[in-house]
Scaffold this motif. Structure first.
Motif, short mmCIF file in Angstrom:
data_model
loop_
_atom_site.label_atom_id
_atom_site.label_comp_id
_atom_site.label_asym_id
_atom_site.label_seq_id
_atom_site.Cartn_x
_atom_site.Cartn_y
_atom_site.Cartn_z
N ILE A 1 39.12 31.75 37.93
CA ILE A 1 38.00 32.63 38.28
C ILE A 1 37.86 33.69 37.19
O ILE A 1 38.86 34.29 36.77
N LYS A 2 36.60 33.90 36.74
CA LYS A 2 36.41 34.83 35.62
C LYS A 2 36.71 36.27 36.05
O LYS A 2 36.43 36.66 37.18
N PRO A 3 37.27 37.05 35.12
CA PRO A 3 37.67 38.43 35.48
C PRO A 3 36.54 39.23 36.11
O PRO A 3 36.77 39.99 37.05
N ALA A 4 35.31 39.06 35.64
CA ALA A 4 34.20 39.84 36.20
C ALA A 4 33.90 39.44 37.64
O ALA A 4 33.28 40.20 38.37
N ASN A 5 34.34 38.24 38.02
CA ASN A 5 34.01 37.73 39.36
C ASN A 5 35.18 37.76 40.33
O ASN A 5 35.14 37.09 41.37
N MET A 6 36.24 38.49 40.00
CA MET A 6 37.41 38.47 40.89
C MET A 6 36.97 38.83 42.30
O MET A 6 36.35 39.86 42.54
N PRO A 7 37.25 37.94 43.26
CA PRO A 7 36.74 38.16 44.61
C PRO A 7 37.54 39.24 45.35
O PRO A 7 38.69 39.52 45.02
N ALA B 1 48.47 33.45 43.07
CA ALA B 1 47.59 32.28 42.99
C ALA B 1 46.18 32.69 42.57
O ALA B 1 45.55 32.02 41.76
N ILE B 2 45.69 33.81 43.09
CA ILE B 2 44.30 34.19 42.78
C ILE B 2 44.18 34.71 41.34
O ILE B 2 43.28 34.29 40.61
N ILE B 3 45.11 35.57 40.93
CA ILE B 3 44.95 36.12 39.57
C ILE B 3 45.23 35.07 38.49
O ILE B 3 44.75 35.18 37.38
N SER B 4 46.01 34.02 38.84
CA SER B 4 46.29 32.98 37.84
C SER B 4 45.21 31.90 37.81
O SER B 4 45.30 30.97 37.02
N ASP C 1 40.14 27.01 43.67
CA ASP C 1 39.59 25.81 43.03
C ASP C 1 38.14 25.59 43.50
O ASP C 1 37.25 25.29 42.69
N LEU C 2 37.89 25.77 44.79
CA LEU C 2 36.52 25.62 45.31
C LEU C 2 35.61 26.68 44.69
O LEU C 2 34.47 26.40 44.31
N ALA C 3 36.12 27.91 44.61
CA ALA C 3 35.31 29.00 44.05
C ALA C 3 34.94 28.70 42.59
O ALA C 3 33.79 28.90 42.18
N VAL C 4 35.89 28.20 41.84
CA VAL C 4 35.65 27.87 40.43
C VAL C 4 34.59 26.78 40.32
O VAL C 4 33.67 26.84 39.49
N ASN C 5 34.67 25.77 41.18
CA ASN C 5 33.70 24.67 41.14
C ASN C 5 32.29 25.11 41.53
O ASN C 5 31.31 24.62 40.98
N PHE D 1 49.74 44.47 49.41
CA PHE D 1 48.67 43.73 48.73
C PHE D 1 47.98 44.57 47.66
O PHE D 1 47.69 44.09 46.57
N GLN D 2 47.74 45.85 47.98
CA GLN D 2 46.99 46.68 47.04
C GLN D 2 47.74 46.94 45.75
O GLN D 2 47.12 47.12 44.70
N MET D 3 49.05 46.94 45.80
CA MET D 3 49.78 47.17 44.55
C MET D 3 49.76 45.93 43.65
O MET D 3 50.13 45.99 42.49
N ARG D 4 49.31 44.81 44.21
CA ARG D 4 49.30 43.56 43.42
C ARG D 4 47.91 43.05 43.10
O ARG D 4 47.74 42.12 42.32
N TYR D 5 46.90 43.62 43.76
CA TYR D 5 45.55 43.09 43.60
C TYR D 5 44.55 44.24 43.81
O TYR D 5 44.73 45.05 44.73
N PRO D 6 43.50 44.30 42.99
CA PRO D 6 42.65 45.49 43.01
C PRO D 6 41.72 45.62 44.23
O PRO D 6 41.40 46.74 44.61
#
Ligand code: PLP
Length: 451
Positions: free
Chosen positions: A292-298, A286-289, A234-238, A68-73
């Motif tokens: 969700i705004k880059p500054a808010n990446m969960p 799915a999450i990086i695409s 989608d819920l997070a974006v809304n 996971f860490q090699m694909r997501y910060p």
């Protein structure tokens, strides 16, 4: 050596021939685990014996985390207590950086008791009492709300006691896998999840920090996680659109399959289970695409269970007897029954002798020691002719057995850990008569009897 008579039977031999079930099974003995001799451990700690490999646990967590860490910060693991809450096992996961994921007041207490602080606990499940909710809120734990009754109860507690709570909601959704797991959490498709989020956002005492899902267990397709992650993002974006509020974490739950083979499956789990990389790829893509705004990446949380512990657990035991069933088939009776190996109901567990056994393997049913017809460890497998007193090891039993085992007819045996230096030690003592009777009370008039 005294020779025992065994009724002769005639059978066709197919040594080494592939059948429709693939290659003939191999009966390579498993004589040592992490270099420690199995028969010596049985002699020292008794039979049957649960054995855990610390090295395997640590290696597996690291592999999973890396995928996971090699694909997501931002990645955080949480250990699912109900999968295995032996303290030594939980502590290895905590040393590897996993939070505690609990599903009951008892598990919550166990985490606190071991020194996990409240803000490192994720509290899931449909059964949280008012006292549990208040304690978790005061401790700053993450309460994953399961249903509206719980949401309203928690809101009332926070109002009455003038406290705040960190909350997420558990969401269930259609991920293309049936039957659907829709009994936990709020439904995505029918708008229930969105309604719950609005109620939380409009309540000043409830801090919405995360979104949670746990889509099932032993999930054989990574794509289901991609669909689930799309719906959570989608819920997070809304929420961000309507309230300008950033969701701090997306928790994708657990359910990653271990390499065990499901009972009756045509192919071995070793060949069919998706890899950690496949799961990680599906979720993180799915999450990086998402929008969700880059500054808010969960933060991405994974609540790991069976996939991280199954391979590290073994149960070793002793053959009690052999017999012929009325149809001439061979039956072998083991000192390990379904009371100790609950997962025998789901899996065709791998069973190996501890040393080379001469003689032809034969179709055999492996029974446990209980006086119960359901006590079957393997229906009809090719098995070498082990005799009374011979030893065997069952592999990949680390998940759910030491939490779902039951005291029934026999007592639960020792559990040992082989540490990373190859030293063994008991991590759960065998039960004795006292362990059972200490919870009983005898009424005065039943204290004496004369036979
Ligand atoms: C049981 C459970 C897990 C772990 O599940 P596995 O299938 O063992 O990976 C994770 N999260 C929740 C909420 C659970 O109930």
């Amino acid at each position: 050596m005294n020779q025992q008579f065994e009724r002769p039977t005639i059978k066709k031999l197919n040594p080494g021939m592939p059948s429709k079930h693939g290659m003939a099974p191999s009966f390579k003995p498993l004589s040592a685990i992490d270099g420690v001799d199995v028969e010596s451990m049985l002699a020292q700690y008794g039979s049957p014996l649960y054995i855990y490999s610390e090295q395997t646990i640590r290696r597996t967590v690291k592999q999973f985390k890396q995928a996971f860490q090699m694909r997501y910060p931002k990645v955080q693991l949480a250990w699912s207590y109900k999968t295995n809450y032996l303290s030594a096992v939980c502590r290895i996961f905590h040393q590897e950086g996993s939070l505690a994921e609990v599903v009951s007041g008892f598990e919550y207490q166990k985490a606190i008791d071991m020194g996990v602080s409240g803000e490192h606990i994720l509290f899931n499940g449909p059964d949280k009492s008012e006292a549990d909710l208040e304690l978790a809120a005061r401790n700053g734990s993450f309460i994953h709300i399961d249903h509206f009754d719980e949401l309203f109860t928690l809101a009332q507690i926070c109002e009455k006691k003038n406290i705040e709570a960190n909350v997420a909601i558990r969401v269930n959704m259609d991920i293309g896998i049936y039957p659907r797991w829709d009994r936990f959490g709020f439904n995505y498709e029918n708008g229930e999840a969105w309604e719950a989020l609005n109620r939380i956002m409009l309540n000043p005492k409830l801090n919405l920090v995360g979104l949670h899902t746990h889509i099932g267990t032993y999930m054989m397709t990574a794509d289901a996680y991609r669909i689930a992650a799309l719906k959570l993002t989608d819920l997070a974006v809304n929420v961000d659109k309507k309230y300008g509020h950033a969701i701090k974490y997306i928790d994708m739950g657990g359910g990653f399959a271990s390499k065990n083979t499901l009972r009756g499956a045509y192919l071995s789990g070793e060949d069919t289970t998706p890899s950690f990389d496949e799961y990680a790829e599906a979720i993180t893509t799915a999450i990086i695409s998402s929008q969700i705004k880059p500054a808010n990446m969960p933060l991405l949380i994974l609540e790991t269970g069976r996939a991280l512990i199954d391979d590290a657990g073994y149960i070793a035991g002793t053959v009690l007897a052999n017999k012929r069933l009325s149809d001439g088939n061979r039956a072998t009776i083991l000192d390990v029954g379904v009371n100790l190996l609950f997962t025998a109901f789901w899996y065709d567990h791998k069973i190996q002798p501890t040393r080379y056994i001469a003689g032809n393997p034969e179709e055999t049913t492996l029974y446990g020691p209980l006086c119960m017809n359901i006590d079957v460890i393997r229906y009809s497998m090719q098995f070498p002719p082990l005799k009374r007193g011979d030893h065997f090891v069952i592999s990949r039993v680390g998940a759910y057995n030491n939490t779902q085992w039951m005291q029934f007819i026999t007592l639960r045996p020792n559990v040992v850990l082989i540490d990373t230096n190859g030293q063994t030690g008991v991590i759960r003592k065998a039960e004795n008569l006292d362990s059972i009777t200490m919870h009983e009370e005898v009424p005065e008039h039943l204290k004496n009897f004369n036979l």
